[in-house]
Design a protein around this motif. Structure first.
Motif, mmCIF file in Angstrom:
data_model
loop_
_atom_site.group_PDB
_atom_site.id
_atom_site.type_symbol
_atom_site.label_atom_id
_atom_site.label_comp_id
_atom_site.label_asym_id
_atom_site.label_seq_id
_atom_site.Cartn_x
_atom_site.Cartn_y
_atom_site.Cartn_z
ATOM 1 N N PHE A 149 0.779 -1.270 -0.007
ATOM 2 C CA PHE A 149 -0.082 0.064 -0.051
ATOM 3 C C PHE A 149 0.716 1.412 0.142
ATOM 4 C CE2 PHE A 149 -3.462 -2.162 2.677
ATOM 5 C CZ PHE A 149 -3.747 -3.005 1.718
ATOM 6 N N ASP A 150 2.040 1.204 0.868
ATOM 7 C CA ASP A 150 2.632 2.383 0.967
ATOM 8 C C ASP A 150 3.458 2.512 -0.400
ATOM 9 O OD1 ASP A 150 2.188 2.841 3.581
ATOM 10 O OD2 ASP A 150 3.988 1.883 4.564
ATOM 11 N N ALA A 151 3.776 1.501 -1.006
ATOM 12 C CA ALA A 151 4.665 1.467 -2.229
ATOM 13 C C ALA A 151 3.703 2.333 -3.379
ATOM 14 C CB ALA A 151 5.121 0.440 -2.863
ATOM 15 N N ILE A 152 2.396 1.825 -3.280
ATOM 16 C CA ILE A 152 1.449 2.508 -4.214
ATOM 17 C C ILE A 152 1.169 3.931 -3.965
ATOM 18 C CG2 ILE A 152 -0.908 2.436 -4.953
ATOM 19 C CD1 ILE A 152 -0.778 -0.781 -4.789
ATOM 20 N N LYS A 153 0.829 4.225 -2.858
ATOM 21 C CA LYS A 153 0.596 5.530 -2.222
ATOM 22 C C LYS A 153 1.823 6.579 -2.476
ATOM 23 C CE LYS A 153 -2.277 4.324 1.301
ATOM 24 N NZ LYS A 153 -2.482 4.020 3.055
ATOM 25 N N ASN A 154 2.953 6.144 -2.316
ATOM 26 C CA ASN A 154 4.084 6.866 -2.471
ATOM 27 C C ASN A 154 4.787 6.789 -3.967
ATOM 28 O OD1 ASN A 154 3.660 7.954 0.040
ATOM 29 N ND2 ASN A 154 4.656 6.176 0.677
ATOM 30 N N THR A 155 4.177 6.023 -4.943
ATOM 31 C CA THR A 155 4.763 5.635 -6.028
ATOM 32 C C THR A 155 6.424 5.190 -6.051
ATOM 33 O OG1 THR A 155 3.553 7.563 -6.937
ATOM 34 C CG2 THR A 155 4.578 6.082 -8.583
ATOM 35 N N THR A 156 6.679 4.392 -5.004
ATOM 36 C CA THR A 156 7.937 3.979 -4.919
ATOM 37 C C THR A 156 8.053 2.203 -5.241
ATOM 38 O OG1 THR A 156 7.555 3.103 -2.577
ATOM 39 C CG2 THR A 156 8.583 5.418 -3.113
ATOM 40 N N THR A 157 9.181 1.790 -5.195
ATOM 41 C CA THR A 157 9.228 0.364 -5.512
ATOM 42 C C THR A 157 8.729 -0.791 -4.508
ATOM 43 O OG1 THR A 157 11.148 1.058 -7.038
ATOM 44 C CG2 THR A 157 10.979 -1.383 -6.192
ATOM 45 N N TYR A 158 8.087 -1.649 -5.000
ATOM 46 C CA TYR A 158 7.676 -2.694 -3.897
ATOM 47 C C TYR A 158 8.681 -3.878 -4.273
ATOM 48 C CZ TYR A 158 5.261 -6.175 -1.244
ATOM 49 O OH TYR A 158 4.981 -7.196 -0.354
ATOM 50 N N ILE A 159 9.416 -4.153 -3.127
ATOM 51 C CA ILE A 159 10.144 -5.487 -3.204
ATOM 52 C C ILE A 159 9.512 -6.684 -2.441
ATOM 53 C CG2 ILE A 159 12.697 -6.320 -2.611
ATOM 54 C CD1 ILE A 159 13.355 -3.089 -2.172
ATOM 55 N N TYR A 160 9.500 -7.893 -3.126
ATOM 56 C CA TYR A 160 9.024 -9.144 -2.643
ATOM 57 C C TYR A 160 9.821 -10.367 -3.394
ATOM 58 C CZ TYR A 160 6.729 -9.278 -7.093
ATOM 59 O OH TYR A 160 6.571 -9.382 -8.471
ATOM 60 N N SER A 161 9.742 -11.445 -2.578
ATOM 61 C CA SER A 161 10.313 -12.674 -3.186
ATOM 62 C C SER A 161 9.331 -13.667 -3.301
ATOM 63 C CB SER A 161 11.256 -12.896 -2.217
ATOM 64 O OG SER A 161 10.678 -13.265 -0.667
#
Ligand SMILES: NC(=O)c1ccc[n+]([C@@H]2O[C@H](COP(=O)([O-])OP(=O)(O)OC[C@H]3O[C@@H](n4cnc5c(N)ncnc54)[C@H](OP(=O)(O)O)[C@@H]3O)[C@@H](O)[C@H]2O)c1
Length: 276
Positions: A149-161
């Motif tokens: 959610f934070d990545a979407i709201k701040n248009t940043t990168t979402y890291i996941y594995s």
């Protein structure tokens, strides 16, 4: 008929109580809490409040007296959860409760997910208890994805594995409503409910959550070891890192890919996913 919801200070349980009040009326509802200090919101709903701790079987037996149907919400304290849940099941039996709905995990009996062993253990206890029961095998909460959610709201990168692995995310309030409906309704119909939304990968989930909005986040799919290092750098404690990375592995390996319409069928509507 008397209904009881356990550990009702928790999010899922509290939301279930709110739905249950609408379905059966506050006079027929009791809840257990560990401390009255946190119970103000339940007092405001007008339900009966009882004190009980999963580590204290006698408190549970007392709380369950005169109750017909119990929504048993799995403990939020993961340490010694089997011991806690054994106390709850034994207390349900001793208090002669008729029916229990237990919030379990997807495909609990066969799952290799890190959260599954406690749920498998508890399901077995309930199966052998002689109680009428339903297992509400809740898939992953959408609310767990605060970092997405934070990545979407701040248009940043979402890291996941989790790679292209899928989970059946649904909102906690939808699981709560489903639980209330099972408790209040025709519970004999089904013993196992696989409650989930549609199975989605992280990239599919991100595009559903961004639909119609101008956000366009980057997704960075990394290995578990790389993800672990990212979390370490962000200051997460080791226990939390093990849990978060473990869940990513579970999703990647399909342990939460148990798409089912059970929740939609009970709610009588399509499930919607949006940023909470
Ligand atoms: N499917 C998923 O995505 C997912 C994710 C996380 C958790 N879960 C499971 O689903 C449950 C409900 O989720 P939630 O978000 O509503 O959790 P939550 O808000 O963290 O609530 C957890 C509840 O557990 C209670 N609790 C902890 N130890 C207890 C004990 N010894 N005796 C009695 N109650 C105890 C807490 O009581 P206090 O308020 O007194 O601390 C609290 O009411 C969790 O407890 C966990 O088992 C599922």
């Amino acid at each position: 008929m008397k209904y009881l919801v356990t550990s009702a200070t928790g999010d899922l349980a509290f939301n279930s109580v709110k739905f249950l009040v609408e379905l059966v009326g506050k006079e027929k509802i009791a809840v257990t809490v560990r401390s009255l200090e946190k119970a103000k919101k339940l007092e405001d709903l007008g339900v009966e409040i009882k004190i009980a701790d999963y580590f204290d079987k006698a408190s549970l037996v007392t709380a369950f007296q005169g109750v017909n149907r119990v929504l048993f919400v799995s403990s939020g304290e993961l340490d010694k959860r089997k011991e806690q849940h054994k106390n709850v099941v034994e207390a349900l039996i001793e208090a002669n409760v008729d029916f229990v709905a237990y919030t379990s995990a997807p495909n609990a009996q066969k799952s290799k997910a890190i959260v599954a062993p406690d749920h498998k253990f508890t399901e077995h206890l309930i199966e052998e208890s002689g109680l009428e029961y339903s297992f509400l095998r809740n898939n992953w909460y959408l609310e767990n994805e605060a970092m997405l959610f934070d990545a979407i709201k701040n248009t940043t990168t979402y890291i996941y594995s989790a790679g292209d692995g899928k989970a059946g995310w649904a909102k906690k309030s939808d699981y709560a409503e489903g639980a209330a409906k099972v408790l209040a309704g025709d519970f004999m119909k089904k013993k196992i409910y696989e409650f989930s939304g549609q199975s989605l990968s992280y990239s599919e989930l991100a595009s559903v959550l961004q639909k119609g909005k101008k956000y366009n986040i980057n997704l960075d799919s990394v290995t578990d070891d790389e993800y672990r290092r990212v979390l370490e750098t962000s200051g997460f404690p080791e226990g939390a890192i093990n849990f978060i990375v473990g869940i990513q592995k579970d999703i990647r390996e399909g342990e939460l890919d148990t798409s089912s319409t059970d929740l939609e069928d009970i709610l009588g509507r399509e499930l919607k996913l949006d940023i909470t």
